[in-house]
Design a protein around this motif. Structure first.
Motif, PDB file in Angstrom:
ATOM      1  N   PRO A 104      67.454  51.788  -9.890  1.00 26.05           N
ATOM      2  CA  PRO A 104      67.225  50.663 -10.814  1.00 26.05           C
ATOM      3  C   PRO A 104      68.420  49.737 -10.966  1.00 26.05           C
ATOM      4  N   GLY A 105      69.556  50.101 -10.422  1.00 22.25           N
ATOM      5  CA  GLY A 105      70.712  49.229 -10.577  1.00 22.25           C
ATOM      6  C   GLY A 105      71.993  49.947 -10.251  1.00 22.25           C
ATOM      7  N   ALA A 106      73.072  49.471 -10.847  1.00 19.80           N
ATOM      8  CA  ALA A 106      74.383  50.029 -10.563  1.00 19.80           C
ATOM      9  C   ALA A 106      75.285  49.785 -11.767  1.00 19.80           C
ATOM     10  N   LEU A 107      76.388  50.484 -11.788  1.00 17.44           N
ATOM     11  CA  LEU A 107      77.325  50.300 -12.894  1.00 17.44           C
ATOM     12  C   LEU A 107      77.815  48.857 -12.945  1.00 17.44           C
ATOM     13  N   LEU A 108      78.176  48.323 -11.788  1.00 15.08           N
ATOM     14  CA  LEU A 108      78.596  46.922 -11.683  1.00 15.08           C
ATOM     15  C   LEU A 108      77.480  46.133 -11.012  1.00 15.08           C
ATOM     16  N   SER A 109      77.189  44.953 -11.502  1.00 15.13           N
ATOM     17  CA  SER A 109      76.273  44.091 -10.759  1.00 15.13           C
ATOM     18  C   SER A 109      76.954  43.693  -9.446  1.00 15.13           C
ATOM     19  N   ASP A 110      76.186  43.151  -8.519  1.00 13.38           N
ATOM     20  CA  ASP A 110      76.780  42.753  -7.239  1.00 13.38           C
ATOM     21  C   ASP A 110      77.862  41.692  -7.432  1.00 13.38           C
ATOM     22  N   VAL A 111      77.626  40.766  -8.355  1.00 16.20           N
ATOM     23  CA  VAL A 111      78.634  39.731  -8.608  1.00 16.20           C
ATOM     24  C   VAL A 111      79.914  40.364  -9.153  1.00 16.20           C
ATOM     25  N   GLN A 112      79.763  41.358 -10.020  1.00 17.23           N
ATOM     26  CA  GLN A 112      80.947  42.034 -10.565  1.00 17.23           C
ATOM     27  C   GLN A 112      81.694  42.805  -9.484  1.00 17.23           C
TER      28      GLN A 112
ATOM     29  N   LEU B  11      81.711  42.095  -6.251  1.00 18.12           N
ATOM     30  CA  LEU B  11      82.405  41.140  -5.384  1.00 18.12           C
ATOM     31  C   LEU B  11      83.626  40.551  -6.087  1.00 18.12           C
ATOM     32  N   SER B  12      83.519  40.341  -7.379  1.00 21.35           N
ATOM     33  CA  SER B  12      84.661  39.804  -8.133  1.00 21.35           C
ATOM     34  C   SER B  12      85.810  40.809  -8.153  1.00 21.35           C
ATOM     35  N   TRP B  13      85.469  42.066  -8.384  1.00 20.20           N
ATOM     36  CA  TRP B  13      86.509  43.107  -8.343  1.00 20.20           C
ATOM     37  C   TRP B  13      87.171  43.141  -6.963  1.00 20.20           C
TER      38      TRP B  13
ATOM     39  N   ALA C 215      73.900  52.059  -2.071  1.00 24.73           N
ATOM     40  CA  ALA C 215      73.084  50.880  -1.729  1.00 24.73           C
ATOM     41  C   ALA C 215      73.923  49.604  -1.758  1.00 24.73           C
ATOM     42  N   GLN C 216      74.861  49.546  -2.655  1.00 28.98           N
ATOM     43  CA  GLN C 216      75.738  48.362  -2.677  1.00 28.98           C
ATOM     44  C   GLN C 216      76.624  48.318  -1.436  1.00 28.98           C
TER      45      GLN C 216
ATOM     46  N   VAL D 284      73.265  51.910 -16.107  1.00 27.75           N
ATOM     47  CA  VAL D 284      73.378  50.942 -15.024  1.00 27.75           C
ATOM     48  C   VAL D 284      72.749  49.615 -15.435  1.00 27.75           C
ATOM     49  N   ARG D 285      73.097  48.581 -14.688  1.00 27.04           N
ATOM     50  CA  ARG D 285      72.520  47.259 -14.921  1.00 27.04           C
ATOM     51  C   ARG D 285      71.884  46.783 -13.606  1.00 27.04           C
ATOM     52  N   PRO D 286      71.031  45.772 -13.678  1.00 23.94           N
ATOM     53  CA  PRO D 286      70.455  45.264 -12.421  1.00 23.94           C
ATOM     54  C   PRO D 286      71.554  44.722 -11.527  1.00 23.94           C
ATOM     55  N   ARG D 287      71.373  44.862 -10.217  1.00 28.52           N
ATOM     56  CA  ARG D 287      72.408  44.369  -9.304  1.00 28.52           C
ATOM     57  C   ARG D 287      72.445  42.838  -9.254  1.00 28.52           C
TER      58      ARG D 287
ATOM     59  N   ASP E 135      83.148  34.304  -7.803  1.00 32.58           N
ATOM     60  CA  ASP E 135      84.518  34.801  -7.571  1.00 32.58           C
ATOM     61  C   ASP E 135      84.622  35.220  -6.111  1.00 32.58           C
TER      62      ASP E 135
ATOM     63  N   ARG F 169      78.712  33.422  -1.084  1.00 34.27           N
ATOM     64  CA  ARG F 169      79.143  34.586  -1.878  1.00 34.27           C
ATOM     65  C   ARG F 169      80.257  35.338  -1.173  1.00 34.27           C
TER      66      ARG F 169
END
Lengths: 470, 470
Positions: free
Chosen positions: A252-260, A262-264, A436-437, B11-14, B184, B443
């Protein structure tokens, strides 16, 4: 053969969801059309016996067509192609990074500007995708023959720079039919031993009646997943290509969103200041060159050696070449932890002198413990002891794999996925991400390093097939 | 300030789909809370008059803290920071590429290893995202003051290497709040003038009461879109950052699926063999160094000059620095064509010596025509004449923009989107892709070059706002 990329006049969907469905089916299928999984080991052994190979250490002076170049002392091939052993000087402002405790060092490095092809051919049999694996001899493999991609070829190979035979089935990859490409991405190799080397990782599908030879075998992903648990069976190139398979993300998701995420990652890439400069091999400080080896004064890290190879089913019947030999068994391990019911792994934004761009995402731990054995505990890499001391009950995946046998001699590492004892805030340079990320990032180069790709291939294969879950 | 990236336990959505919705709303909003669009030009003119700036050519000998380094002849700053002018030697096996007709050449190049920050602060007013733009003086801008990101700072700037004032609002970007990051990503700049330079392109949102100064203004994307049609108004850094905005893809698909596009790109990156080597500036063949300029023997390409700047609202009141000046107006143009009802642009996989990795996606045409004026037609870049001779009825976008005024003096180009007369099979090195596909690639770094990002920012802004469609 130049395939036409041009208009059917209409547009198609941007995403190939169909690929992921068929990959999931192949991963869930543990019986292939050609060979039972339990027979693969026997088949590889047969291939090993069918072709007698000898690999022996030789002095550098016995190398044929390789020489130490005047002026630089670089170890080069007379054609100017293949690869060269040069020197590298690395200075890090905020280290230490890499596989050692220093902020500045010199080392030999492999310079290989040509982009090679690592290609796996795929085909549906009985509605299930199978992948064509080759039982291939590489002189540096501890057991000589392992399962490799259908094709692994440097540009020199397939353009016949060394006068050998044609590379079988290269026509499916150079160039590929654009309508049948599943994976096609440039991925980097070991940043501690190569200077900015990339290979083209490809999976291409066909409906053709593909010619078969004794050293090729069609396997499902479910079969390959089982073989990933065997030591020294799936070679590095195959692991790298398989890591790029576009599996579905069922979570259903991940701890960090994909944008987060990539920002990290952008922050990690920005905050490090690494200057890696190619230098002449003769100017590499702290290394000594002997008749049979170039090695570090402390006996650590790795050696440059020369070998003579005699084989019968390779592109060329016999040859000599340099290889790198590591000083000890490596460790590459992910700490894992479920977060909100979703498995996460702890990635490390690792700096290596040979990376194209400062950092790539690496396993939580990636090192050769012997390089740190003489150092106090605080100089050892973070999490190394957690991994080495983990009880069997916390080990979710383990196998010994060897690195590319065309460049490395018996370079082996324990690949592990270890359940973390508890959840914790990652220290700077580390982040919890989902497999998955990482899989999504393998569509692009220079994100996931080759050791992390091996672990990703193992985790994805294992979690997608029913018999042995991670 | 180190933000905690750690677990809310769940978790949050990706994907942050929410971002794209709010970007669309901002693009559709052509009235901002702070200033009418038609008043922006007046405001910029006021800022120009409120702070008297002088920029004058000076001889190299009059540079303060800059000198030609002994041995290499490189033009360097005494701190060892900021940037340096060095030499570059480029050899292409299959060219010519770049902005000239040669397969091998030498040139001065800007070496700037530090990663700077280009950051735009975003905030909702009346439920609509506004972006904080700064009317900023840069010595190389033809009109001195243009709209820049909220923050544009080299690491030397914001760590105060040159003893200037603090960079306003830098605290929102170094580091950003991970929960408020919209963009970012490290993006490269001109590969023909910089050696492997990247900047961190960021958009970060806030709910704070942000302090305001006379040279800052909140604008909607709809307003910025209108300003993109004005000559020399939105600076290069702002265009680059805005190109990375995650717009929705409203189209049903594209000519090539994303996998096909990436495969084509991988092939382009693999097939080229470019060797770009940094060399001492004094060894640059074909260039002559005078008292006031370093220029090419043919008077083509660009010059290296020195300027003295006196200002009053910058980080430092007065300074001297080198700048690059181009020999003529550039052209950067996309040929466009609807395919199956979806607009596509013709991208060029362009080779430049300063790229980190061989090729990036460039406009269909990107060159300085004067560099080719003396050459026969067959040596001119493909599609240049189609673009230059296009009747006004086929021009979908046009404006003159200037390049980064901190490094380039009056370097200007006509940016165009031109409707192709008919659909055609792209020649090798070219592909039809949708703006949404390019947007998705922004991205990640090293896919879309800085000139293509300018055009993408213009096209996305124009097509997302209602008044002036492309």
């Amino acid at each position: 053969m130049q395939h036409c990329l041009v208009p059917p006049g209409t547009v198609r969907p941007r995403d190939d969801h169909d690929h992921a469905d068929r990959i999931a089916l192949s991963a869930a299928t543990t019986e292939g059309v050609q060979m039972r999984t339990e027979d693969v080991r026997t088949w590889i052994a047969e291939r090993r016996e069918a072709n007698v190979f000898h690999v022996e250490h030789i002095p550098f002076a016995a190398l044929d067509q390789w020489r130490f170049e005047g002026g630089t002392g670089n170890l080069v091939h007379s054609s100017g192609r293949f690869f060269a052993i040069e020197g590298l000087h690395v200075v890090e402002q905020d280290g230490p990074h890499g596989d050692g405790p220093y902020r500045e060092w010199w080392q030999p490095v492999i310079k290989q500007p040509e982009v090679g092809i690592l290609g796996i051919l795929a085909k549906e049999f009985d509605g299930v995708l199978h992948f064509l694996m080759q039982a291939k001899m590489e002189p540096g493999n501890p057991n000589l023959v392992q399962l490799s991609p259908t094709v692994q070829a440097t540009r020199s190979n397939y353009t016949k720079a060394h006068g050998g035979t044609n590379v079988k089935l290269i026509e499916y990859f150079a160039p590929p039919d654009p309508d049948r490409v599943i994976v096609d991405v440039l991925q980097a190799e070991q940043g501690s031993w190569f200077f900015r080397k990339s290979n083209r990782n490809m999976i291409v599908e066909t409906d053709d009646d593909v010619p078969m030879w004794d050293d090729f075998c069609w396997l499902t992903l479910g079969q390959i997943a089982e073989l990933m648990y065997e030591d020294e069976t799936i070679n590095m190139n195959a692991r790298s290509v398989l890591s790029c398979l576009p599996y579905h993300d069922e979570a259903p998701g991940a701890l960090l969103s994909d944008v987060q995420l990539l920002s990290w990652f952008t922050n990690e890439r920005s905050r490090h200041d690494v200057r890696a400069t190619r230098i002449p091999l003769k100017d590499v400080t702290g290394w000594k060159q002997g008749v049979e080896a170039i090695e570090h004064e402390d006996g650590l890290y790795f050696k440059v050696l020369a070998v003579a190879v005699k084989g019968s089913n390779r592109e060329k019947i016999s040859w000599t070449q340099p290889l790198l030999e590591s000083v000890g068994l490596g460790v590459a391990a992910f700490l894992m932890r479920e977060i909100g019911g979703v498995p996460h792994v702890l990635v490390h934004a690792r700096v290596d002198g040979g990376f194209v761009d400062t950092v790539e995402l690496a396993p939580t731990v990636q090192c050769t413990p012997r390089n740190y054995a003489h150092l106090p505990a605080e100089s050892r890499p973070p999490f190394l002891d957690d991994v080495l001391n983990a009880p069997p009950s916390r080990i979710r995946y383990e196998a010994i794999h060897s690195e590319e046998g065309g460049r490395f001699l018996n370079v082996r590492a324990r690949y592990l996925a270890v359940e973390a004892e508890d959840m914790f805030d990652p220290p700077p340079g580390y982040a919890w991400v989902t497999p998955a990320q990482l899989t999504a990032l393998t569509r692009h180069g220079h994100y996931v390093n080759v050791e992390a790709r091996t672990l990703l291939a193992c985790l994805n294969a294992a979690s997608a097939q029913p018999r042995r879950g991670v």
